[in-house]
Design a protein around this motif. Structure first.
Motif, mmCIF file in Angstrom:
data_model
loop_
_atom_site.group_PDB
_atom_site.id
_atom_site.type_symbol
_atom_site.label_atom_id
_atom_site.label_comp_id
_atom_site.label_asym_id
_atom_site.label_seq_id
_atom_site.Cartn_x
_atom_site.Cartn_y
_atom_site.Cartn_z
ATOM 1 N N UNK A 97 -5.100 -10.769 5.107
ATOM 2 C CA UNK A 97 -4.292 -10.669 3.896
ATOM 3 C C UNK A 97 -3.063 -9.791 4.130
ATOM 4 N N UNK A 98 -2.005 -10.050 3.348
ATOM 5 C CA UNK A 98 -0.856 -9.151 3.299
ATOM 6 C C UNK A 98 -0.850 -8.496 1.923
ATOM 7 N N UNK A 99 -1.051 -7.177 1.908
ATOM 8 C CA UNK A 99 -0.949 -6.403 0.668
ATOM 9 C C UNK A 99 0.389 -5.691 0.672
ATOM 10 N N UNK A 100 1.172 -5.876 -0.378
ATOM 11 C CA UNK A 100 2.439 -5.186 -0.506
ATOM 12 C C UNK A 100 2.297 -3.969 -1.399
ATOM 13 N N UNK A 101 3.032 -2.907 -1.069
ATOM 14 C CA UNK A 101 3.178 -1.764 -1.978
ATOM 15 C C UNK A 101 4.646 -1.689 -2.347
ATOM 16 N N UNK A 102 4.921 -1.764 -3.651
ATOM 17 C CA UNK A 102 6.296 -1.798 -4.122
ATOM 18 C C UNK A 102 6.540 -0.642 -5.079
ATOM 19 N N UNK A 103 7.750 -0.104 -5.046
ATOM 20 C CA UNK A 103 8.110 0.985 -5.936
ATOM 21 C C UNK A 103 9.429 1.603 -5.527
ATOM 22 N N UNK A 104 9.924 2.510 -6.353
ATOM 23 C CA UNK A 104 11.197 3.159 -6.089
ATOM 24 C C UNK A 104 11.097 4.128 -4.911
ATOM 25 N N UNK A 105 12.248 4.533 -4.385
ATOM 26 C CA UNK A 105 12.276 5.558 -3.356
ATOM 27 C C UNK A 105 11.641 6.835 -3.900
ATOM 28 N N UNK A 106 10.765 7.439 -3.100
ATOM 29 C CA UNK A 106 10.106 8.668 -3.517
ATOM 30 C C UNK A 106 8.809 8.466 -4.250
ATOM 31 N N UNK A 107 8.355 7.210 -4.397
ATOM 32 C CA UNK A 107 7.126 6.979 -5.166
ATOM 33 C C UNK A 107 5.862 7.212 -4.348
ATOM 34 N N UNK A 108 5.987 7.330 -3.013
ATOM 35 C CA UNK A 108 4.818 7.608 -2.185
ATOM 36 C C UNK A 108 4.347 6.458 -1.329
ATOM 37 N N UNK A 109 5.065 5.335 -1.358
ATOM 38 C CA UNK A 109 4.588 4.162 -0.630
ATOM 39 C C UNK A 109 4.636 4.348 0.892
ATOM 40 N N UNK A 110 5.723 4.939 1.413
ATOM 41 C CA UNK A 110 5.807 5.168 2.854
ATOM 42 C C UNK A 110 4.809 6.235 3.292
ATOM 43 N N UNK A 111 4.624 7.275 2.491
ATOM 44 C CA UNK A 111 3.637 8.311 2.804
ATOM 45 C C UNK A 111 2.239 7.705 2.876
ATOM 46 N N UNK A 112 1.939 6.780 1.982
ATOM 47 C CA UNK A 112 0.643 6.096 2.015
ATOM 48 C C UNK A 112 0.467 5.338 3.313
ATOM 49 N N UNK A 113 1.491 4.582 3.711
ATOM 50 C CA UNK A 113 1.419 3.814 4.959
ATOM 51 C C UNK A 113 1.253 4.737 6.161
ATOM 52 N N UNK A 114 1.973 5.842 6.174
ATOM 53 C CA UNK A 114 1.892 6.769 7.307
ATOM 54 C C UNK A 114 0.515 7.429 7.392
ATOM 55 N N UNK A 115 -0.119 7.670 6.243
ATOM 56 C CA UNK A 115 -1.478 8.212 6.278
ATOM 57 C C UNK A 115 -2.466 7.179 6.810
ATOM 58 N N UNK A 116 -2.313 5.934 6.374
ATOM 59 C CA UNK A 116 -3.190 4.870 6.869
ATOM 60 C C UNK A 116 -3.068 4.750 8.386
ATOM 61 N N UNK A 117 -1.837 4.912 8.898
ATOM 62 C CA UNK A 117 -1.595 4.785 10.338
ATOM 63 C C UNK A 117 -1.861 6.082 11.092
ATOM 64 N N UNK A 118 -2.305 7.136 10.404
ATOM 65 C CA UNK A 118 -2.625 8.441 10.974
ATOM 66 C C UNK A 118 -1.399 9.144 11.558
#
Length: 346
Positions: free
Chosen positions: A52-73
């Motif tokens: 599956x492809x799950x997208x995370x969408x939101x404005x700059x600063x909403x935490x989406x990149x931080x979430x991805x970086x945590x998942x990737x350690x």
């Protein structure tokens, strides 16, 4: 995975549970320093099913990149769990993580920054092989590099081996970044706005390449974007994020045809009818920006919501099931949650 008891853990490759990330931010002068807490990610729960492809969408600063970086350690969580194929990445030692990283790769936003300008393409693409497959002979690694270059439509591959990143176009650089992520044949890829730094004319080619590679290689993907139309093209499901919270998550077609949270409605309106959106913006979303530093006990969308109630100021709504695989965090949509919140407040 949501806050609901219903799970798909038997099908999920990635499962995120109660994920939290806070940063301490120093402010003021050298003589008078103050600290504030940045709530980058707040109690986030989701799963990504295999293939599956799950997208995370939101404005700059909403935490989406931080979430991805945590998942990737790449960033350590404050608390929570991140399960990869049932194994908790947060509890792994460096040796275990090294093995897991062969199966988890990331495509970064800016190919200008993510590729070493002093290395030719051959060395850039050999880096993951040298790190994780040291026993493989050089000629075999070179053959793998040529194969992946041809796979991303950079032909003839031999003509690109000794070029440097500055000798490539932006689209070609991002293709190299994709090839570097996929050369180890991972199970999971996180793509952090992989087309936002590219010219409009080449974005669709990169998105189509990612979709075709996903199908051919059976990849599972987390796709970060601020653009709903891109998410609609790429993703099976999307999670809408605001101030570190997922406020709505569900199948992409259902989110677009039936946006439910006030913030999601505003995002959809931008794409579907810009003039209508601008003309009636006050009815949908109040002016403002993402402010993760403001600590409050109520709904994260409170300051910009045109439908706020007293309860919204004191309680945080939970993700509740609206329909099959569609979850929303809003008291207006779940009266039973409103009643429960009022009881707790009293």
């Amino acid at each position: 995975m949501t806050n609901s008891k219903k799970t798909h853990s038997q099908e999920a490759l990635i499962t995120v549970k109660s994920l939290v990330k806070r940063f301490e931010k120093k402010q003021g002068t050298i003589f008078r320093r103050t600290k504030s807490t940045v709530h980058a990610v707040n109690n986030v729960n989701f799963s990504i099913k295999k293939g599956e492809i799950l997208g995370i969408i939101g404005e700059s600063g909403c935490g989406k990149t931080t979430t991805a970086r945590m998942v990737m350690r790449l960033t350590k969580e404050t608390s929570g769990q991140i399960l990869f194929d049932g194994q908790d990445l947060c509890q792994m030692g460096e040796r275990e993580l090294r093995r897991a990283r062969q199966e988890m790769q990331m495509i970064f936003q800016d190919p200008y920054d993510s590729l070493n300008p002093g290395m030719p393409i051959l060395e850039i693409l050999m880096e993951p092989l040298n790190a994780h497959k040291m026993e493989v002979p050089f000629e075999e690694k070179r053959k793998l590099v040529i194969e992946i270059l041809e796979h991303i439509d950079m032909k003839p591959a031999e003509t690109f081996l000794y070029r440097y990143p500055h000798q490539l176009s932006g689209g070609q650089r991002q293709r190299i970044a994709i090839a570097r992520a996929l050369i180890l044949k991972p199970k999971f890829v996180a793509a952090d706005e992989p087309t936002s730094m590219l010219d409009v004319s080449v974005r669709m080619g990169i998105l189509q390449l990612l979709k075709s590679l996903k199908e051919e290689m059976g990849l599972t993907m987390l796709f970060i974007t601020h653009d709903l139309s891109t998410a609609a093209f790429m993703c099976d499901r999307i999670a809408v994020m605001y101030r570190g919270n997922i406020v709505e998550i569900g199948p992409i077609k259902e989110i677009i045809s039936n946006p439910t949270h006030p913030y999601t409605k505003a995002l959809v309106a931008v794409v579907s009818d810009l003039h209508h959106f601008l003309g009636h913006r006050h009815e949908m979303i109040l002016d403002g920006e993402v402010q993760n530093e403001v600590v409050q006990g109520g709904c994260p969308f409170l300051a910009r919501c045109p439908q706020q109630m007293d309860t919204c100021q004191n309680s945080i709504p939970k993700l509740e099931q609206l329909s099959n695989d569609h979850y929303v965090s809003c008291f207006h949509l779940h009266p039973e949650s409103l009643i429960s919140a009022n009881k707790q407040a009293n």
